[in-house]
Design a protein around this motif. Structure first.
Motif, PDB file in Angstrom:
ATOM      1  N   PRO A 101      36.081  52.788  30.984  1.00  0.00           N
ATOM      2  CA  PRO A 101      36.199  51.358  30.660  1.00  0.00           C
ATOM      3  C   PRO A 101      35.353  50.990  29.446  1.00  0.00           C
ATOM      4  N   PHE A 102      35.754  49.926  28.787  1.00  0.00           N
ATOM      5  CA  PHE A 102      34.976  49.443  27.641  1.00  0.00           C
ATOM      6  C   PHE A 102      33.640  48.860  28.101  1.00  0.00           C
ATOM      7  N   ARG A 103      33.663  48.126  29.192  1.00  0.00           N
ATOM      8  CA  ARG A 103      32.448  47.500  29.714  1.00  0.00           C
ATOM      9  C   ARG A 103      32.456  47.604  31.232  1.00  0.00           C
ATOM     10  N   THR A 104      31.280  47.566  31.788  1.00  0.00           N
ATOM     11  CA  THR A 104      31.121  47.505  33.241  1.00  0.00           C
ATOM     12  C   THR A 104      30.174  46.360  33.575  1.00  0.00           C
ATOM     13  N   THR A 105      30.179  45.972  34.834  1.00  0.00           N
ATOM     14  CA  THR A 105      29.304  44.863  35.238  1.00  0.00           C
ATOM     15  C   THR A 105      27.837  45.249  35.111  1.00  0.00           C
ATOM     16  N   GLU A 106      27.534  46.555  35.180  1.00  0.00           N
ATOM     17  CA  GLU A 106      26.141  46.979  35.053  1.00  0.00           C
ATOM     18  C   GLU A 106      25.612  46.765  33.648  1.00  0.00           C
ATOM     19  N   ASP A 107      26.515  46.713  32.652  1.00  0.00           N
ATOM     20  CA  ASP A 107      26.068  46.529  31.269  1.00  0.00           C
ATOM     21  C   ASP A 107      25.346  45.202  31.085  1.00  0.00           C
ATOM     22  N   ASN A 108      25.764  44.191  31.818  1.00  0.00           N
ATOM     23  CA  ASN A 108      25.151  42.864  31.703  1.00  0.00           C
ATOM     24  C   ASN A 108      24.213  42.566  32.868  1.00  0.00           C
ATOM     25  N   ASN A 109      23.790  43.637  33.563  1.00  0.00           N
ATOM     26  CA  ASN A 109      22.853  43.488  34.690  1.00  0.00           C
ATOM     27  C   ASN A 109      23.392  42.532  35.751  1.00  0.00           C
ATOM     28  N   SER A 110      24.712  42.576  35.957  1.00  0.00           N
ATOM     29  CA  SER A 110      25.317  41.711  36.960  1.00  0.00           C
ATOM     30  C   SER A 110      25.187  42.348  38.338  1.00  0.00           C
ATOM     31  N   GLU A 111      25.003  41.516  39.347  1.00  0.00           N
ATOM     32  CA  GLU A 111      24.893  41.990  40.721  1.00  0.00           C
ATOM     33  C   GLU A 111      26.231  41.920  41.452  1.00  0.00           C
ATOM     34  N   LEU A 112      27.329  41.701  40.729  1.00  0.00           N
ATOM     35  CA  LEU A 112      28.638  41.580  41.346  1.00  0.00           C
ATOM     36  C   LEU A 112      29.096  42.936  41.891  1.00  0.00           C
ATOM     37  N   LEU A 113      29.454  42.963  43.150  1.00  0.00           N
ATOM     38  CA  LEU A 113      29.990  44.165  43.797  1.00  0.00           C
ATOM     39  C   LEU A 113      31.456  43.904  44.119  1.00  0.00           C
ATOM     40  N   LEU A 114      32.346  44.668  43.498  1.00  0.00           N
ATOM     41  CA  LEU A 114      33.780  44.456  43.631  1.00  0.00           C
ATOM     42  C   LEU A 114      34.348  45.455  44.619  1.00  0.00           C
ATOM     43  N   SER A 115      34.952  44.937  45.680  1.00  0.00           N
ATOM     44  CA  SER A 115      35.558  45.825  46.668  1.00  0.00           C
ATOM     45  C   SER A 115      36.891  46.348  46.138  1.00  0.00           C
ATOM     46  N   GLU A 116      37.394  47.400  46.791  1.00  0.00           N
ATOM     47  CA  GLU A 116      38.661  47.990  46.375  1.00  0.00           C
ATOM     48  C   GLU A 116      39.804  46.996  46.568  1.00  0.00           C
ATOM     49  N   GLU A 117      39.721  46.226  47.638  1.00  0.00           N
ATOM     50  CA  GLU A 117      40.753  45.217  47.886  1.00  0.00           C
ATOM     51  C   GLU A 117      40.769  44.161  46.778  1.00  0.00           C
ATOM     52  N   ASP A 118      39.589  43.702  46.375  1.00  0.00           N
ATOM     53  CA  ASP A 118      39.504  42.724  45.290  1.00  0.00           C
ATOM     54  C   ASP A 118      39.985  43.321  43.975  1.00  0.00           C
ATOM     55  N   ARG A 119      39.660  44.609  43.739  1.00  0.00           N
ATOM     56  CA  ARG A 119      40.087  45.264  42.494  1.00  0.00           C
ATOM     57  C   ARG A 119      41.605  45.311  42.397  1.00  0.00           C
ATOM     58  N   LEU A 120      42.272  45.712  43.480  1.00  0.00           N
ATOM     59  CA  LEU A 120      43.730  45.797  43.462  1.00  0.00           C
ATOM     60  C   LEU A 120      44.366  44.405  43.358  1.00  0.00           C
ATOM     61  N   ARG A 121      43.770  43.444  44.039  1.00  0.00           N
ATOM     62  CA  ARG A 121      44.312  42.075  43.977  1.00  0.00           C
ATOM     63  C   ARG A 121      44.196  41.505  42.554  1.00  0.00           C
ATOM     64  N   ILE A 122      43.069  41.725  41.907  1.00  0.00           N
ATOM     65  CA  ILE A 122      42.868  41.216  40.548  1.00  0.00           C
ATOM     66  C   ILE A 122      43.805  41.901  39.570  1.00  0.00           C
ATOM     67  N   ILE A 123      43.979  43.218  39.722  1.00  0.00           N
ATOM     68  CA  ILE A 123      44.901  43.939  38.832  1.00  0.00           C
ATOM     69  C   ILE A 123      46.322  43.418  39.007  1.00  0.00           C
ATOM     70  N   GLY A 124      46.745  43.217  40.262  1.00  0.00           N
ATOM     71  CA  GLY A 124      48.100  42.710  40.514  1.00  0.00           C
ATOM     72  C   GLY A 124      48.309  41.326  39.936  1.00  0.00           C
ATOM     73  N   TYR A 125      47.321  40.466  40.104  1.00  0.00           N
ATOM     74  CA  TYR A 125      47.447  39.105  39.571  1.00  0.00           C
ATOM     75  C   TYR A 125      47.526  39.127  38.041  1.00  0.00           C
ATOM     76  N   ALA A 126      46.658  39.935  37.400  1.00  0.00           N
ATOM     77  CA  ALA A 126      46.643  39.992  35.943  1.00  0.00           C
ATOM     78  C   ALA A 126      47.954  40.550  35.395  1.00  0.00           C
ATOM     79  N   LYS A 127      48.493  41.566  36.032  1.00  0.00           N
ATOM     80  CA  LYS A 127      49.765  42.135  35.570  1.00  0.00           C
ATOM     81  C   LYS A 127      50.904  41.139  35.759  1.00  0.00           C
TER      82      LYS A 127
END
Length: 726
Positions: A101-127
């Motif tokens: 990936p170009f960027r990850t949440t760790e690059d900006n010291n973010s504490e966001l933890l993305l579950s697999e379910e959220d990842r697939l849901r976000i990808i589906g919505y964006a597509k």
């Protein structure tokens, strides 16, 4: 306030203008030592506004102003959140699906933890949002409605505000048909992906939007054209009917009579056809009822009901015919008509109780068809007669209208025809456009990963901090000068008080270094600007000498303005010219001169009746200067001594000394100066350049103005050296 004054204030603080911006620049230099490297990629779009890349259905000629508007609108559309969100969706899909990936949440010291379910849901919505059929439509739901999606986008730095703020930039190349799409990020591949993906997404989005707008335009134009066509046809028919009936002129009385008779005949034929139409309708109903074989009981009831109704109508019209002396032809025809119906009803009743054979059913079918044909022919004739009657009536009305009616109808028809032609032409062009629809936007130059990072902005930040600090400091200096309402210069003093200025004394920063003498002998301690101060004292001494006054009262509006020091300096100046000077301290509330000279004797709180002013004279450490001191008191000067005592004492002192300097309390708080004014030759007021005028000061100034010729002038004390010549 004069502009020169601001320049002098800035020049006076010139070292501060060098030290502060330089220190700020050095600080920024060290703070920017670890700046990240930026990589910039640029793609280029051809807008097609000034040159054509496709087939055109019309010869568009647009000027420079229109071209500028089109480019401004296009860039605003490209910057819109709807378009930028498409880029956001594409970047999120890449970073969530790619192994690199170009960027990850760790690059900006973010504490966001993305579950697999959220990842697939976000990808589906964006597509789903990037599907071509969804691009051009108005989207009311975005990733900002999803807290997890929104947090992810902000952590990656991909929302439209972050992209624009961090280096995404659109710019039209001057005097060209091209728009540069640039992106600057910490990753050269990310910069390249952003510019190329944005161009492709926007071209597809623009195509979908134009297609949807074109379809909507065609539908709207078709509806408008149909409406205009109906209106044009109606106007054409009305005009043709009017012209055919009236031939463009009014009818004569004979023609009106003929038309009236013709209307009567047509009405009679119309009534006859109406009766025949009713008869055929009933006949058809009778045959249908036979064919349908409805319930016998209901049929009998209906037949009896019709029998009663027809019998009633027959008797009614028969009576009308008899009442008209057997002349009403219409009543006779109606009576015969209902009589025949009565016979038919009786026949129906007879047949209701019998079964219909196959032959009878066939005959009834043929009879029904025959009645239908006759009814249709009769109905057509009936309607035609109705139209002829309406036309004849309209003709009779139209013949009464003014000849200008035809001109109005022709004008309305011509306007309707023009509107129809224009709309038809627009529809034709829009249909032609839809057949060759395609955005004029073309990706003219792809973005490529840059080989080298962008030049460091460190020097730019340092220079900006230096000049920013310089400008901010200059602004603060000017602001402080604007907010400073003190009497800092002689020009400001005269503008605000309108009093005569006798002299100006500069501010001395170390009065203790002067010792006992102000001007008389060189001092051990060095006092800054002392030489200039001495020259100003000498000028004031010269002004007092020219006035020829011996008894001088020194007063002020406020306390603490330096009266005692000025009196000492002027006495020192006069002594140096071999003059004898007497200093009298009549400041009962602040006898600083008495404290300075420390006389052996001074005026106590109560003066004995047999004492005189000369009895209190004492010698000072300065040769040629004598002094009369006084004790502090809460009483007023007139109450303590009396006017006669003062006047007689001053007359005696006038003959003994060349100059008598009298210090009195300030005018704002005490009346001693007003009591002494009648006993002296002249008055000098002392003002401090560091003070501001208030309402009570203005009252005291009014008193000084009333002294007129006795008022010798004002001395402005404590003027800063840089303002001494203003």
């Amino acid at each position: 306030m004069e502009l020169v004054h601001f320049f002098r204030a800035i020049w006076y603080r010139r070292w501060l203008l060098v030290i502060v911006p330089t220190s700020l620049a050095i600080l920024v230099f060290f703070l920017t030592a670890n700046l990240k490297k930026d990589y910039r990629s640029t793609a280029r779009l051809s807008a097609g506004f000034t040159q054509k890349n496709q087939v055109s259905v019309e010869d568009e000629k647009i000027g420079r102003y229109e071209v500028e508007i089109k480019f401004s609108n296009l860039i605003e559309k490209m910057y819109s959140p709807n378009v930028m969100d498409l880029l956001t969706y594409s970047l999120v899909i890449h970073d969530l699906e790619s192994s690199v990936p170009f960027r990850t949440t760790e690059d900006n010291n973010s504490e966001l933890l993305l579950s697999e379910e959220d990842r697939l849901r976000i990808i589906g919505y964006a597509k789903d949002r990037l599907k071509s059929e969804n691009m051009g439509e108005i989207v009311y739901e975005t990733y900002r409605d999803d807290p997890v999606f929104k947090a992810l986008v902000e952590a990656l730095g991909y929302n439209h505000k972050q992209l624009i703020r961090n280096g995404f930039y659109l710019h039209r190349i001057d005097f060209s048909d091209y728009i540069n799409v640039a992106a600057t990020t910490e990753n050269p591949k990310l910069s390249t992906f952003i510019v190329n993906e944005f161009c492709n997404l926007f071209i597809e989005y623009n195509n979908q939007l134009k297609a949807r707008q074109s379809n909507e335009s065609i539908k709207s134009l078709e509806r408008l054209l149909a409406s205009q066509q109906r209106e044009l046809q109606e106007l054409t028919k009305v005009l043709q009917d009017s012209l055919s009936k009236t031939s463009g002129f009014r009818s004569t009385p004979m023609e009106s009579e003929i038309s009236s008779q013709q209307l009567v005949n047509l009405q009679a034929e119309y009534n006859k056809l109406s009766l025949e139409n009713k008869r055929l309708t009933l006949e058809l109903e009778r045959v249908n009822k036979k064919l349908l074989r409805k319930d016998r009981k209901n049929a009998n009831v209906a037949a009896r009901s019709r029998n009663e109704y027809y019998n009633k109508k027959y008797l009614e019209y028969r009576k009308k015919y008899q009442d008209s002396n057997f002349k009403n032809k219409m009543a006779e025809d109606s009576a015969n008509y209902y009589l025949s119906l009565l016979a038919e009803v009786q026949t129906d009743v007879e047949h209701l109780n019998s079964e219909i054979t196959l032959q009878e059913y066939k005959d009834l079918t043929e009879e029904r068809d025959r009645i239908k044909v006759n009814l249709e022919i009769n109905t057509t004739a009936y309607r035609q007669k109705g139209r002829e009657i309406a036309q004849l009536r309209n003709l009779m009305k139209e013949n009464e209208m003014h000849e200008g009616t035809f001109s109005e109808l022709e004008t309305r028809k011509k306007s309707a025809q023009d509107d129809y032609d224009r709309t038809n032409d627009r529809l034709r062009k829009e249909l032609s456009k839809s057949r060759i629809l395609g955005s004029s936007l073309k990706l003219d130059l792809f973005g490529y990963p840059p080989d080298k990072p962008e030049p460091s902005k460190r020097l730019l930040f340092v220079m900006a901090s230096f000049f920013g600090g310089f400008v901010m400091l200059v602004g603060l200096i000017v602001l402080f000068e604007l907010l400073d309402f003190s009497l800092k210069t002689s020009s400001i003093f005269q503008a605000r008080t309108n009093l005569k200025l006798l002299g100006t004394f500069i501010f001395l920063d170390n009065l203790k270094g002067l010792g006992k003498r102000v001007l008389g002998v060189p001092q051990k301690g060095k006092v800054m600007h002392l030489d200039k101060f001495k020259e100003l004292v000498r000028k004031t001494r010269f002004s007092i000498e020219n006035e020829g006054k011996k008894l001088v009262l020194f007063t002020s509006c406020k306390p603490g303005v330096g009266k005692s020091f000025i009196i000492r300096a002027l006495a020192d100046a006069f002594v140096m010219k071999k003059k004898r000077v007497l200093i009298i301290d009549f400041n009962l509330k602040n006898n600083s001169l008495t404290e300075f000279f420390k006389p052996d004797k001074f005026i106590a709180s109560k003066v004995l009746p047999n004492r005189k002013l000369v009895d209190f004279i004492t010698k000072t450490h300065i040769r040629g200067v004598d002094f009369i001191g006084i004790e502090k008191s809460e009483m007023g000067l007139a109450e303590l001594m009396g006017e006669d005592f003062l006047k007689s004492g001053f007359e005696q002192l006038r003959n003994m000394y060349d100059y008598v300097f009298v210090e009195s309390a300030n005018l704002n708080d005490f009346s001693d100066s007003m009591d002494l004014e009648s006993c002296v030759d002249s008055v000098i007021s002392i003002f401090s350049a560091q003070e501001t005028l208030k309402f009570i000061d203005e009252q005291s100034i009014l008193f000084l103005e009333t002294l007129q010729d006795k008022y010798l002038g004002s001395i402005l004390n404590r003027v800063e050296f840089r303002y001494v010549n203003d």
